[in-house]
Design an enzyme around this catalytic site. Structure first.
Site, PDB file in Angstrom:
ATOM      1  N   TRP A   1       0.828  -1.217   0.000  1.00 32.65           N
ATOM      2  CA  TRP A   1       0.000   0.000   0.000  1.00 32.65           C
ATOM      3  C   TRP A   1       0.849   1.248   0.000  1.00 32.65           C
ATOM      4  CZ3 TRP A   1      -4.363  -0.474  -2.097  1.00 32.65           C
ATOM      5  CH2 TRP A   1      -5.111  -1.648  -1.939  1.00 32.65           C
TER       6      TRP A   1
ATOM      7  N   ASP B   1      -1.967   6.666   6.216  1.00 32.69           N
ATOM      8  CA  ASP B   1      -2.995   5.779   5.671  1.00 32.69           C
ATOM      9  C   ASP B   1      -3.308   4.779   6.784  1.00 32.69           C
ATOM     10  OD1 ASP B   1      -4.548   3.875   4.438  1.00 32.69           O
ATOM     11  OD2 ASP B   1      -3.132   3.443   2.819  1.00 32.69           O
TER      12      ASP B   1
ATOM     13  N   LYS C   1     -12.830  -1.740   6.124  1.00 30.07           N
ATOM     14  CA  LYS C   1     -12.095  -2.695   6.956  1.00 30.07           C
ATOM     15  C   LYS C   1     -12.591  -2.648   8.403  1.00 30.07           C
ATOM     16  CE  LYS C   1      -8.970  -2.769   3.378  1.00 30.07           C
ATOM     17  NZ  LYS C   1      -8.230  -1.897   2.487  1.00 30.07           N
TER      18      LYS C   1
HETATM   19  C1  LIG Z   1      -7.593  -1.392   1.441  1.00 30.33           C
HETATM   20  C2  LIG Z   1      -6.494  -0.413   1.567  1.00 30.33           C
HETATM   21  C3  LIG Z   1      -6.338   0.642   0.656  1.00 30.33           C
HETATM   22  C4  LIG Z   1      -7.230   0.814  -0.554  1.00 30.33           C
HETATM   23  O1  LIG Z   1      -8.493   1.173  -0.173  1.00 30.33           O
HETATM   24  P1  LIG Z   1      -9.628   1.468  -1.272  1.00 30.33           P
HETATM   25  O2  LIG Z   1     -10.736   1.956  -0.394  1.00 30.33           O
HETATM   26  O3  LIG Z   1      -9.922   0.176  -1.947  1.00 30.33           O
HETATM   27  O4  LIG Z   1      -9.122   2.490  -2.188  1.00 30.33           O
HETATM   28  C5  LIG Z   1      -5.318   1.541   0.866  1.00 30.33           C
HETATM   29  N1  LIG Z   1      -4.481   1.421   1.907  1.00 30.33           N
HETATM   30  C6  LIG Z   1      -4.601   0.416   2.802  1.00 30.33           C
HETATM   31  C7  LIG Z   1      -3.647   0.332   3.932  1.00 30.33           C
HETATM   32  C8  LIG Z   1      -5.604  -0.527   2.653  1.00 30.33           C
HETATM   33  O5  LIG Z   1      -5.719  -1.521   3.529  1.00 30.33           O
END
Ligand SMILES: *Cc1c(COP(=O)(O)O)cnc(C)c1O
Length: 360
Positions: free
Chosen positions: A101, A173, A197
């Protein structure tokens, strides 16, 4: 029917009580005789939903008043571009690369013409199984910000300690461990997280941003401007109303469970139960450096792809769903987000023990 435990990395398991409440209210929200999906986003009913969701998140994460909370679309992926476009025009951004990521976030910023990107540390050499060390001198206070991925969802690597440098803005993030940690919002300039999540269904992304970072920038389309989004209460256009409603219900559920502190405690309990078994197992391994192991995403494997496949198939048949590891790394992965019940981890460990017994 066998009990089903859902280990999906996202969209992920939601609290059953929340799904039941949504079901009970589906045709008649709060006496309106209409579904939330049918309400105008300008209606007092929906404005109340979004305002309560924001307040609940503020209470749970102890978000100070000088931070804005936004409910945006485009996922965390859109934030890979939106953060640099808003915060780093004409400037440098520094990244710590902890895995898939972080790498995506870096690539998204690299295509922007007016920002420069510097990776100050990477754990690529160890297959992204750790948080890389980096010297404080590598962190440039002149850069717009330092970006970290607090939890790598695929690699299962986490910053349990947030690096803190005087005068350096940190952007995180937090998609896969928001509300499952003991971080302090004030250590960050900006936090973003897709909801699917730990917070609700897909379709809405939470952005928490310190007010002094909001700049009016007329060269940015309104939709991509944090300042304008904040000014318009995340309603420049029609927001994902049902997803926001669901996030509100999940946040109420989190509060009823004891809040972020309880979520963090439960996350550690669940994860440690699985790690303790894996570490004494002769069959299963987790390759992440112990002090960087994630509490929410736990990759593991047998070192025999054929046996991994067999495990996944047998686990699936026994009700342990979506345990297949990410296609880029293979093996298995147990995602244990806030709504995941402890009994599910206990049951998985028993299943793994039996599998090990039969296949050693
Ligand atoms: C799932 C995830 C993403 C991407 O998320 P989207 O909502 O599908 O764009 C980005 N960073 C992390 C750490 C993730 O777990």
């Amino acid at each position: 029917m066998t009990t089903v435990y859902n280990f999906s990395a996202g969209p992920a398991v939601l609290p059953k009580a929340v799904l039941e409440q949504a079901q009970a209210e589906l045709l008649n929200y709060n006496g309106t005789d209409m579904s939330v999906m049918e309400l105008s986003h300008r209606s007092s009913s929906f404005v109340d939903i979004i305002e309560r969701a924001e307040q609940q998140l503020r209470d749970l994460m102890h978000i100070p008043d000088h931070y804005k909370v936004l409910f945006l679309q485009g996922g965390a992926t859109q934030q890979f571009s939106m953060v640099p476009a808003n915060l780093a025009k004409g400037q440098k951004i520094q990244y710590v690369n902890t895995g898939s990521w972080a790498t995506k976030a870096i690539k998204a910023a690299q295509v922007l013409e007016d920002v420069s990107v510097e990776e100050i540390a990477s754990s690529k050499a160890d297959g992204y199984t750790s948080v890389p060390d980096f010297a404080a001198e590598a962190v440039d206070p002149e850069a717009a910000y330092l970006h970290i991925t607090t939890n790598e969802t695929i690699g299962g690597v986490t910053f349990h300690e947030i690096p803190n440098f005087d005068g350096v803005t940190l952007v995180a993030d937090m998609s896969s461990n928001i509300l499952a940690n003991d971080y302090n919002v004030e250590d960050f300039g900006l936090i973003y997280a897709g909801a699917q999540k730990n917070l609700g269904p897909s379709g809405v992304t939470i952005v928490i941003v310190r007010e002094d970072l909001l700049k009016e920038d007329t060269s940015l389309p309104d939709f991509f401007s944090y300042a304008t989004q904040a000014d318009k209460g995340s309603m420049i256009n029609t927001p994902p109303t049902f997803a926001i409603y669901m996030v509100g219900l999940v946040l109420e559920w989190v509060a009823a469970q004891g809040g972020q502190e309880a979520m963090y405690k439960h996350a550690k309990e669940r994860a440690n139960l699985l790690y303790d078994y894996i570490d004494q197992s002769d069959l299963f391994v987790n390759n992440v450096k112990v002090e960087n192991r994630s509490y929410t995403n736990i990759p593991f494997l047998t070192n025999d792809p054929g046996l991994d496949k067999k495990f996944i198939a047998e686990a699936d048949a026994a009700g342990f769903k979506q345990l297949k590891g990410h296609r880029s790394v293979g093996g298995m992965r147990a995602s244990l987000y806030n709504a995941f019940p402890l009994e599910g981890v206990k049951a998985l460990v028993e299943f793994m023990k039996a599998f090990e017994e039969e296949n050693k």
